[in-house]
Write a protein that holds these residues in place. Structure first.
Motif, short mmCIF file in Angstrom:
data_model
loop_
_atom_site.label_atom_id
_atom_site.label_comp_id
_atom_site.label_asym_id
_atom_site.label_seq_id
_atom_site.Cartn_x
_atom_site.Cartn_y
_atom_site.Cartn_z
N ASP A 266 0.85 -1.18 0.00
CA ASP A 266 0.00 0.00 0.00
C ASP A 266 0.89 1.24 0.00
OD1 ASP A 266 -1.50 2.14 2.04
OD2 ASP A 266 -2.78 1.25 0.51
N GLY A 297 -0.61 6.31 -8.99
CA GLY A 297 -0.40 4.92 -9.38
C GLY A 297 -0.29 4.75 -10.87
N THR A 436 0.24 -0.58 -7.20
CA THR A 436 -0.95 0.28 -7.30
C THR A 436 -1.36 0.45 -8.75
OG1 THR A 436 -0.27 1.47 -5.30
CG2 THR A 436 -1.90 2.54 -6.72
N ASN A 440 -4.79 -0.82 -10.30
CA ASN A 440 -5.72 0.11 -10.96
C ASN A 440 -6.09 -0.38 -12.35
OD1 ASN A 440 -5.64 1.77 -8.74
ND2 ASN A 440 -4.18 3.21 -9.60
#
Length: 799
Positions: A266, A297, A436, A440
């Protein structure tokens, strides 16, 4: 913490790994501001006698032990042992530790382990001294380097609450969980305790650029002994030993930091870990800035940064009083950095920038970019190190490190340490950024594949839920869909491509598109699955999917369904308040090939609910699927205030079971039906005069329904559609139907299979404008083939 409870015998502490600890707090003038019960037991004076007195006079510790096994005798009783006196009188700016003898006349000899921690922040307290009786280790072979004091403060001196909160920071070996556990122990025991480790090497004296005091003193004593014995001492060798100790200290710090960061992918948590790892061990203030693409991201930033590049402040960690930095440099702010600043130099060269002391001139230059805020009181006089956060030679961001004026300035060795620290942090941040980014992409793909289902369809309400799989399958092949069909009917679809990952999601998208296309052709359910099976084999032999396809006719009050190896649906009977699994002929999964499919018709009543889901909801590894299906039936039958509440009830009942790794698709439809009084049907002969009759029938019916506002438009469009059927249909029989539901639906059916098309009429053409008028005035319109011919329909929104 000082409850007066008598100490437990030393043997019990040694077995449990806990030893009573003396806690002494010294203010900026060297006077004692806190004296614990443990200090009274170890050193003698009571709290009332000690508070306000010089600390150096109350701690009769002398003759520091250079080595656990190498000491001959202690000096007299005068003064403190080397190191602790400097810590008390000079208020050291770095943590220190040592071992010495308690030399109080009239008492037995006691070996004392001590630690001194500087306190930077609000309040007058400047030094925390901890001490313990070394004899209570009962023979444990532990060196000072491998003993970490673990303690909690429950004291009345100012700033104790803040100190207790920062316990893991000033004792770097302690996690928040350990701190909480020790606090509970202290409350039970009534006094602070010492915990030691048999395995972990704990840097208790992170004095950057200076070797541990015990090591330095040991080498100095050995050198003195060699000189006294007439032996030559090589100063270069001694200096090399000192440099080795300093390098080892830094490597231990970097190793510890590497273990503390990167515990999560994260991005926000990684940033917090990086900031917390350096404050206060390496610096007093750490501000982290990242480029916009990193935070979003996205991929690597395009091109090198320049004076127009915006940098987002994502974290500010400090040891100053709370709130001091928040208003001046708030987290979340974006700003560029001019070329004259050290920040610009760092981000463009990719090298750390060291400023030993920020002068007033430099502070003014830096503060000029902060509108209506004076940052100079926060930075002037401090030592600054700006280190780049890089990955694959691309600058993702940078960290601004500041040391308090009372602390030693950053030096060249700090620059190297900071660069190495930033390199490791940069890789961790880049891993988080890539994760990330990939997450996404996967979620965007998954969301684009799932439809935006309309909650209200003609004669039925729908609600859906989609749950991604666990970390083993964030992207999967489950899908649901609803397709509007002619005659106020609705197609309800749930499918599952076997497997996980982007390939399964891509296959799911192709199958879903194919289902929508074939549903628009109004194919029977068994024929649609047959065509879908053929398509899947053409797409690739390695893909299999299950699919449940149902067509709901709200006027007839029935479901026509076909199943291709999918989980059977559940029907909840509104009149009886019970639920049941529908026993459907189960065909082979889509993609097997050569297997027939069969459809069945199921009568339903107003208010009945149809529940369709994928196997990820009802199937758990190691458990029979019948258990999940029974739970599905039971939870689906529970009354609910809304469709969404009903879906949530099912999810709560089934998703709380452990072991789910697959994604889940859930589609629920409440089959409201369309009442007979909302449907009007007339037979047409498709003669030229039928257009006028059709207009009259529509006008009268709309008037009886109270929809007079729609009469003019509806008459015009019905006239165009009927005229088109009269002129082009090969048969002579037709039908006109009006349905009042969520909208006004008008259908004209005939016996000709040729579908009309929308033409581009020229100004001189006499025909070809009828469907264009329908297209402009109707909310929706379309055509579809039927068993007996075709149907042309249009919809008008109700007033």
């Amino acid at each position: 913490m000082d409850s007066g409870v008598p100490p437990t015998p030393p043997q019990q502490y040694a077995v449990a790994g806990r030893i009573p600890l003396a806690v002494v707090v010294v203010d900026g003038d060297g006077l004692v501001s806190h004296w614990s019960t443990g200090a009274r037991r170890l050193f003698g004076p009571a709290k009332e006698e000690a508070v306000g007195q010089p600390a150096a006079e109350l701690l009769p510790v002398s003759g520091a032990l250079a080595d656990e096994y190498e000491y001959e005798s202690y000096d007299g009783c005068g003064g403190l042992g080397p190191g602790l006196d400097a810590s008390l009188n000079g208020l050291t700016s770095y943590p220190a530790a040592g071992r010495a003898r308690l030399s109080d006349p009239g008492r037995d000899r006691i070996d004392v382990l001590w630690w001194a921690y500087p306190m930077v922040g609000p309040g007058e307290e400047r030094l925390l001294v901890l001490a313990a009786d070394a004899d209570q280790f009962t023979g444990e072979d532990e060196s000072v380097e491998r003993i970490a004091p673990g303690f909690a403060l429950h004291t009345e001196f100012p700033g104790s609450d803040e100190l207790a909160r920062r316990l893991p920071e000033i004792l770097p070996s302690m996690s928040v969980q350990e701190s909480t556990r020790i606090v509970s122990q202290v409350l039970d025991l009534g006094y602070p305790v010492l915990e030691f480790s048999h395995h972990d090497r704990v840097p208790v004296t992170p004095d950057w650029g200076v070797p541990r005091r015990a090591e330095r003193i040991a080498r100095q004593r050995r050198a003195e002994k060699a000189v006294a014995a007439g032996q030559l001492v090589d100063a270069a060798d001694l200096e090399q030993d000192l440099e080795y100790a300093a390098v080892r200290e830094r490597l231990e710090f970097l190793n510890e930091v590497s273990g503390r960061i990167g515990s999560s992918l994260d991005l926000s948590r990684t940033i917090q870990e990086v900031s917390a790892a350096v404050v206060p061990r390496f610096t007093d203030v750490a501000g982290t800035y990242l480029r916009e693409q990193v935070i979003a991201g996205e991929g690597f930033p395009d091109g090198p940064p320049d004076a127009t590049t915006l940098w987002h402040r994502v974290a500010v960690e400090h040891v100053d009083e709370p709130g001091r930095w928040d208003d001046v440099v708030p987290v979340g702010e974006s700003m560029p950095f001019p070329e004259h600043t050290p920040f610009f130099q760092c981000m463009t060269t990719g090298d750390p920038v060291l400023v030993p002391r920020i002068s007033e001139q430099m502070g003014t230059a830096i503060a000029s970019q902060f509108e209506k805020r004076d940052i100079r009181p926060l930075i002037n006089g401090r030592s600054m190190l700006v280190v780049p956060l890089k990955a694959r030679n691309v600058v993702l961001g940078f960290m601004v490190l500041l040391r308090h004026p009372r602390r030693a300035v950053f030096n060249d060795m700090d620059r190297v340490t900071g660069a190495e620290l930033a390199a490791r942090a940069g890789l961790v941040l880049d891993n988080a950024r890539m994760y990330t980014y990939q997450e996404n992409v996967a979620e965007t793909l998954q969301d684009s594949m799932l439809p935006q289902v309309t909650p209200r369809m003609p004669g039925c309400d729908t609600a859906t839920r989609y749950l991604p799989g666990t970390l083993l399958g964030r992207v999967g092949g489950d899908w649901f869909d609803t397709v509007k069909l002619p005659g106020s009917r609705t197609a309800l679809v749930v499918g599952d491509v076997m497997g996980h990952g982007l390939n399964s999601a891509a296959m799911m998208g192709q199958l879903r598109t194919a289902v929508q296309t074939m549903a628009a052709l109004d194919l029977p359910p068994e024929q649609l699955l047959r065509n879908l099976d053929d398509l899947a084999q053409r797409l690739g032999e390695h893909y299999l999917a299950t699919c449940l396809y149902a067509v709901y006719d709200p006027i007839r009050g029935e479901l026509q369904m076909a199943n291709a190896g999918h989980v059977p649906p559940v029907i909840v009977r509104a009149a009886e308040g019970r639920s049941e699994l529908l026993e459907l002929p189960t065909g082979a999964p889509i993609g097997v090939g050569g297997v027939p499919f069969e459809s069945v018709r199921v009568p339903v009543g107003p208010g009945d609910r149809l529940v369709m889901c994928t196997d990820g909801l009802v199937e758990v590894r190691g458990e029979d699927i019948g258990v999940g299906l029974a739970t599905l039936c039971e939870s689906a039958a529970h009354p609910a205030a809304s469709m969404d509440d009903a879906c949530d009830t099912i999810i709560r009942a089934l998703n709380t079971r452990g072991g789910r790794k697959d994604d889940v698709a859930l589609l629920m439809a409440r089959l409201n039906g369309i009442a007979d009084e909302s449907v009007a049907v007339w037979e047409l002969s498709l003669e030229p005069l039928e257009a006028a009759r059709a207009r009259r029938l529509v006008r009268e019916q709309l008037t009886s329904w109270g929809l007079g506002d729609l009469r003019e438009t509806a008459e015009l469009l019905v006239s165009e559609v009927v005229t088109n059927a009269v002129r082009h249909a090969s048969g002579r029989r037709g039908q006109l139907r009006l349905v009042r539901a969520e909208s006004l639906l008008c259908e004209v059916a005939d016996e000709d299979h040729t579908l009309p098309t929308l033409l581009d009429s020229r100004p001189s053409d006499e025909v070809g404008r009828g469907l264009r008028v329908v297209s402009r005035l109707a909310r929706e319109w379309g055509t579809s083939r039927t068993t007996d011919g075709k149907t042309v329909w249009f919809e008008l929104a109700l007033p």
